[in-house]
Motif scaffolding. Structure first.
Motif, short mmCIF file in Angstrom:
data_model
loop_
_atom_site.label_atom_id
_atom_site.label_comp_id
_atom_site.label_asym_id
_atom_site.label_seq_id
_atom_site.Cartn_x
_atom_site.Cartn_y
_atom_site.Cartn_z
N UNK A 74 0.82 -1.22 0.00
CA UNK A 74 0.00 0.00 0.00
C UNK A 74 0.86 1.27 0.00
N UNK A 75 1.94 1.25 0.80
CA UNK A 75 2.81 2.42 0.87
C UNK A 75 3.43 2.70 -0.49
N UNK A 76 3.89 1.63 -1.15
CA UNK A 76 4.48 1.80 -2.48
C UNK A 76 3.46 2.34 -3.47
N UNK A 77 2.25 1.85 -3.38
CA UNK A 77 1.17 2.34 -4.27
C UNK A 77 0.90 3.82 -4.03
N UNK A 78 0.82 4.24 -2.76
CA UNK A 78 0.56 5.64 -2.44
C UNK A 78 1.68 6.55 -2.94
N UNK A 79 2.92 6.10 -2.78
CA UNK A 79 4.04 6.91 -3.26
C UNK A 79 4.00 7.05 -4.77
N UNK A 80 3.65 5.95 -5.46
CA UNK A 80 3.55 6.01 -6.92
C UNK A 80 2.43 6.95 -7.35
N UNK A 81 1.30 6.89 -6.66
CA UNK A 81 0.19 7.78 -7.00
C UNK A 81 0.51 9.24 -6.70
N UNK A 82 1.22 9.49 -5.62
CA UNK A 82 1.61 10.87 -5.30
C UNK A 82 2.55 11.42 -6.36
N UNK A 83 3.46 10.57 -6.86
CA UNK A 83 4.35 11.01 -7.94
C UNK A 83 3.57 11.34 -9.21
N UNK A 84 2.58 10.50 -9.53
CA UNK A 84 1.74 10.77 -10.71
C UNK A 84 0.91 12.04 -10.51
N UNK A 85 0.47 12.29 -9.28
CA UNK A 85 -0.29 13.50 -9.00
C UNK A 85 0.55 14.74 -9.27
N UNK A 86 1.81 14.71 -8.88
CA UNK A 86 2.68 15.87 -9.11
C UNK A 86 2.87 16.11 -10.60
N UNK A 87 3.10 15.02 -11.35
CA UNK A 87 3.26 15.16 -12.80
C UNK A 87 1.98 15.70 -13.44
N UNK A 88 0.83 15.19 -13.00
CA UNK A 88 -0.44 15.63 -13.55
C UNK A 88 -0.69 17.12 -13.28
N UNK A 89 -0.43 17.54 -12.05
CA UNK A 89 -0.65 18.95 -11.70
C UNK A 89 0.32 19.85 -12.47
N UNK A 90 1.53 19.38 -12.69
CA UNK A 90 2.49 20.14 -13.49
C UNK A 90 1.98 20.31 -14.92
N UNK A 91 1.44 19.21 -15.50
CA UNK A 91 0.88 19.31 -16.85
C UNK A 91 -0.32 20.23 -16.91
N UNK A 92 -1.18 20.16 -15.89
CA UNK A 92 -2.35 21.05 -15.84
C UNK A 92 -1.92 22.51 -15.79
N UNK A 93 -0.90 22.80 -14.98
CA UNK A 93 -0.44 24.19 -14.87
C UNK A 93 0.06 24.71 -16.21
N UNK A 94 0.78 23.86 -16.98
CA UNK A 94 1.27 24.29 -18.29
C UNK A 94 0.11 24.57 -19.24
N UNK A 95 -0.84 23.63 -19.31
CA UNK A 95 -1.96 23.79 -20.24
C UNK A 95 -2.80 25.03 -19.89
N UNK A 96 -3.13 25.18 -18.62
CA UNK A 96 -3.97 26.31 -18.22
C UNK A 96 -3.24 27.63 -18.47
N UNK A 97 -1.98 27.69 -18.16
CA UNK A 97 -1.22 28.93 -18.34
C UNK A 97 -1.15 29.30 -19.83
N UNK A 98 -0.86 28.30 -20.68
CA UNK A 98 -0.75 28.59 -22.11
C UNK A 98 -2.10 29.00 -22.70
#
Length: 340
Positions: free
Chosen positions: A1-25
């Motif tokens: 479970x801990x490994x799964x949560x860490x993987x999901x948190x990493x994906x969340x950061x990447x997703x939010x980074x992509x959202x910030x780029x798209x919204x800003x542009x």
């Protein structure tokens, strides 16, 4: 479970980074300009004023440089920028408007879940009978009717023709002054904690109609999902076995069938909650509800780039957090699900 949560948190950061780029542009590439939306005509005719305005808000720099400055402020200073429209920090304004939207969304989801599950169960139990047809019509109406049209219909019926509820706002100004009272911004919770029952009744009266309008769509989805899942579960072998043992029908439905039928409903409820936060612009405008929808509308009409990006990032954070919560909840409800 801990490994799964860490993987999901990493994906969340990447997703939010992509959202910030798209919204800003997207917000910076629209065929218009903040100076045209915020300056008077006489000021627009003066190149020096326009140049000073662009320099003040960093609009004279290339888009990529503006984005790098924006992300640096977020990551280093935890600053979402300053609103062009109001001159206040965006983070401070989001903290002011978000509790109103959160409170409205919670009550809308309570209405949607309670009535959606109840209607779905009744519709499945009385399949193809008149009550089933009525409830299916209600659920289809909830999914089909535009929420702004339904909001106007409800307001006209229950505020004008039959003046039962107030037509807008969150409270009666004679009972409550947010500036001096403090509190959490969740007025129902504040009224209960203070023991102010007249305020609680007033806040609930203002909350009923917008919550009903917003919850109506999600209620339709939950009703349809509950009905189809429950009908499928009730045709399973383990349900036939329970019936053959002489178990009461009510116990078969509520104890055995409904538990399995509700697992997919969790997904619908979670996404419905996210949609409420991100799609209530029209309803908040109609009911004069001072929430994120109102704030997003004003930001968009004034091309307030920092506010637009701040609202978009907030909604994106809500989406990814709710989805993570739903995935974890699956493992709690259904022991067959395991995360690696």
């Amino acid at each position: 479970m801990i490994r799964y949560l860490l993987r999901r948190l990493g994906l969340m950061i990447v997703l939010l980074f992509g959202v910030s780029i798209l919204v800003f542009l997207i917000s910076h590439l629209v065929p218009s300009s903040p100076e045209a939306a915020n300056l008077s005509q006489s000021a627009l005719n003066d190149p020096e004023i326009v140049a000073a305005y662009k320099a003040k808000w960093g609009l004279d720099k290339p888009v990529w440089e503006q984005y790098l400055i924006y992300m640096k402020n977020i990551l280093v200073n935890h600053d979402l920028g300053t609103s062009i429209r109001t001159g206040r920090p965006v983070l401070e304004e989001l903290a002011q408007y978000f509790p109103a939207t959160l409170e409205l969304s919670i009550f809308a989801m309570l209405i949607a879940i309670v009535f959606g599950v109840a209607f779905g169960v009744l519709s499945a139990i009385f399949q193809n009978k008149p009550i089933d047809q009525i409830l299916r019509t209600i659920s289809v109406s909830g999914v089909s009717l535009p929420n702004f049209w339904f909001a106007l219909l409800v307001m006209n019926l229950l505020c004008n023709i039959f003046p039962i509820f107030p037509s807008g706002g969150r409270y009666n100004a004679r009972l409550y002054d947010p500036a001096s009272a403090g509190g959490t911004g969740l007025y129902v919770l504040d009224a209960i904690s203070w023991g102010n029952w007249p305020l609680l009744g007033d806040v609930l009266a203002h909350l009923v109609l917008p919550a009903l309008v917003l919850g109506f769509f999600t209620m339709g989805l939950i009703t349809r999902q509950t009905r189809s899942n429950l009908l499928e579960a009730m045709s399973s072998d383990y349900i036939r076995t329970a019936r053959s043992k002489g178990m009461k029908e009510s116990r078969v439905v509520w104890r055995h069938a409904l538990g399995n039928a509700l697992v997919p409903v969790i997904t619908v409820s979670g996404m419905g909650f996210c949609n409420l936060l991100g799609g209530m612009v029209f309803v908040e405008r109609i009911f004069s509800w001072p929430g994120i929808g109102q704030y997003a509308y004003l930001a968009a009409t004034n091309l307030d780039f920092p506010a637009i990006c701040g609202v978009s990032l907030l909604i994106a954070v809500v989406y990814v957090v709710v989805n993570l919560f739903i995935d974890i909840l699956y493992g709690i409800i259904d022991p067959r699900i395991r995360y690696q």
